[in-house]
Structures are given as structure tokens and as C-alpha cells.
Design an enzyme around this catalytic site. Structure first.
Site, PDB file in Angstrom:
ATOM      1  N   SER A  17       0.867  -1.263  -0.118  1.00 41.43           N
ATOM      2  CA  SER A  17      -0.123   0.011   0.092  1.00 41.43           C
ATOM      3  C   SER A  17       0.800   1.499   0.098  1.00 41.43           C
ATOM      4  O   SER A  17       0.470   2.280  -0.486  1.00 41.43           O
ATOM      5  CB  SER A  17      -1.009   0.079   1.149  1.00 41.43           C
ATOM      6  OG  SER A  17      -0.293  -0.097   2.294  1.00 41.43           O
ATOM      7  N   HIS A 240      -0.835   6.507   5.990  1.00 41.60           N
ATOM      8  CA  HIS A 240      -0.190   6.285   4.493  1.00 41.60           C
ATOM      9  C   HIS A 240      -0.032   7.441   3.916  1.00 41.60           C
ATOM     10  O   HIS A 240      -0.563   8.514   4.041  1.00 41.60           O
ATOM     11  CB  HIS A 240      -1.337   5.315   3.822  1.00 41.60           C
ATOM     12  CG  HIS A 240      -1.184   4.064   3.801  1.00 41.60           C
ATOM     13  ND1 HIS A 240      -1.799   3.517   5.337  1.00 41.60           N
ATOM     14  CD2 HIS A 240      -1.052   2.853   3.208  1.00 41.60           C
ATOM     15  CE1 HIS A 240      -1.813   2.183   5.134  1.00 41.60           C
ATOM     16  NE2 HIS A 240      -1.301   1.737   4.203  1.00 41.60           N
TER      17      HIS A 240
END
Length: 263
Positions: A17, A240
Site C-alpha cells: 500500500s 499512509h
């Protein structure tokens, strides 16, 4: 660097990711991977004028290079071939369980009203994340060997993980105690160091995204963040990179491909 006969770089992006860019607009129609068309592979490909095959996928582990992630996605290695000119990858966070560890560091109240994840993960004087990283690192080296065997002409670029939280954190902006913030970021840095060492031992290029994101961590003002905190302030997954971060990371990777001597 080598290129195809038509002078277009054939670029394959592998990884998890941190490369895929979950929830960053616009998302691939294959929603299983939560992959953005504005992630760092897309940014780097545009800067390089490359033809991109992006098989990065949220949740990926190194076993998903050879196996079917979620039971139905093709192995990421299937994207590689003898004509591949450039490969980028970021992997390891899911193998080590870094996001889960970070979530275990959340404390809604200041010390001493809670539990330190650093204390728990260092119980008995053993750094559990550090031990896991050291044990995993040779597997990453083997993965690089496999990439080289499948794409022998390719330049391999390994991107590390970012600076997620500054020294001593920023409680309560991010609800992680100072010592826990330091432990988690130190663990991220150990994983990136393992990626760097394995890459350099095999002649691959390493791009230090921790340096690129320094000052742009989850403690920075929302407009300056390259990485989102527990409550995102832009369209991106918690913990993220966001679109601004991916733009900076892709530019750094493209620069490393064009000018490897600067890394």
C-alpha cells in the site's frame, strides 16, 4: 538506462500500500488493491515517459510476489519479463505488521493513563519488531534475486518507507506518547535500512523516502503533510501517503532513475 526498441521505458511497479496509494483519487477499478492512478509509480512513470504496469497492491506481503493475493490476483512477479527496463518496489510493512503495531500505540489519554506499546513490544528486553525485521531481511534479498532473474535488463529501484512521525511525536495531535512515537518510527527506519542494505548489496538503487518526507510527517500542518495520521485530512488511508506525498516520492524516484549518482 536500458529501454525498449521504441525508446519507451517498460516499467513495472511492485509492492504494498505504500506504493499503491489506498483511497487517493482516482482508484483503479480493481478495488481489491486500493491502487491509485496518482501513486508514486504513476508520478514517476509520467516524469520518465515510461510505459507503466502497476501491480502494487494494498495489503501485499512478499509471498504475494509469487502467490495469489486474496486467492485470485495473479502473482506480482507475473508482470515481469525479459523486456522489463525498470522495476520499483516497496514491501515489508505487512510482513512485519507495522501498521498493526502503530495502531496498538494509540493512547487517548496522556501518561500514565494507558499502556506503552514500546514497553509491550520490548518485553523481556527483546525488540520484537527489530527481531522480525532482521529475520525477514534475507527474504527480501531473495526477492531481489528473483526479480533480477525474471527481468535481467531491468534497473531495480527500492523505495523505503517515510517519516511517519517526528521525534517525540506531537501528542495529542497524534495520540501516541513520545516514547512510543520514537519506537514506532525507529522500527520503520530499521525496515527501511534493511531494504537499503539488501538493495545495495545487489547493485540496486535505494531511494530514502524518510528523508524526502522529513518535516512532512503526520505532525506537520495538514497542508504540509505527505503522510496522513490516524484521522486523515485529505483523501488517503490513515497512516499512509497522501497525493502530495506520492507526488514528492514519485519525483524522487524519477530523479534517482535519471541521476543515480545523487542517491
Amino acid at each position: 538506462m536500458p529501454a525498449m526498441a521504441d525508446d519507451t521505458i517498460d516499467y513495472v511497479a511492485l509492492g504494498d500500500s505504500a506504493a499503491a496509494g489506498p483511497l487517493i483519487p482516482n482508484q483503479d477499478l480493481n478495488l481489491a488493491c486500493l491502487r491509485s492512478n496518482n501513486n508514486y509509480p504513476a508520478v514517476a512513470a509520467k516524469a520518465l515517459g515510461a510505459r507503466l504496469t502497476d501491480v502494487s497492491c494494498s495489503g501485499a506481503k512478499i509471498t504475494d510476489f509469487t502467490g495469489r493475493q486474496f486467492g485470485f490476483l495473479p502473482p506480482q512477479y507475473d508482470a515481469l519479463n525479459a523486456g522489463t527496463d525498470l522495476v520499483t518496489l516497496t514491501i515489508g510493512g505487512n510482513d512485519i505488521g507495522l501498521v498493526q503495531a502503530a495502531l496498538g500505540c494509540v493512547n487517548l489519554f496522556p501518561e500514565p493513563f494507558g499502556f506503552s506499546c514500546a514497553d509491550r513490544l520490548n518485553a523481556g528486553g527483546k525488540d520484537s519488531l527489530g527481531t522480525a525485521i532482521a529475520a525477514w531481511a534475507p527474504r527480501f534479498g531473495q526477492a531481489l534475486d528473483a526479480i533480477k532473474a525474471k527481468a535481467p535488463k531491468a534497473k531495480i529501484v527500492v523505495a523505503g518507507y517515510g517519516t511517519y512521525i517526528k521525534r517525540d511525536g506531537c501528542y495529542p495531535v497524534q495520540p501516541i506518547w513520545a516514547r512510543d512515537a520514537n519506537y514506532i518510527q525507529a522500527s520503520v527506519d530499521k525496515l527501511s535500512a534493511a531494504l537499503r542494505d539488501q538493495a545495495r548489496s545487489r547493485g540496486a538503487t535505494f531511494v530514502d523516502l524518510a528523508a524526502v518526507s522529513s518535516g512532512h510527517d503526520t505532525c506537520a500542518a495538514p497542508s504540509k503533510r505527505y503522510l496522513e495520521g490516524l484521522i486523515p485530512t485529505t483523501a488517503a488511508a490513515p497512516l499512509h501517503p497522501n497525493a502530495q506525498g506520492m507526488a514528492a516520492f514519485g519525483a524522487a524516484i524519477a530523479s534517482a532513475v535519471k541521476n543515480p549518482a545523487i542517491q
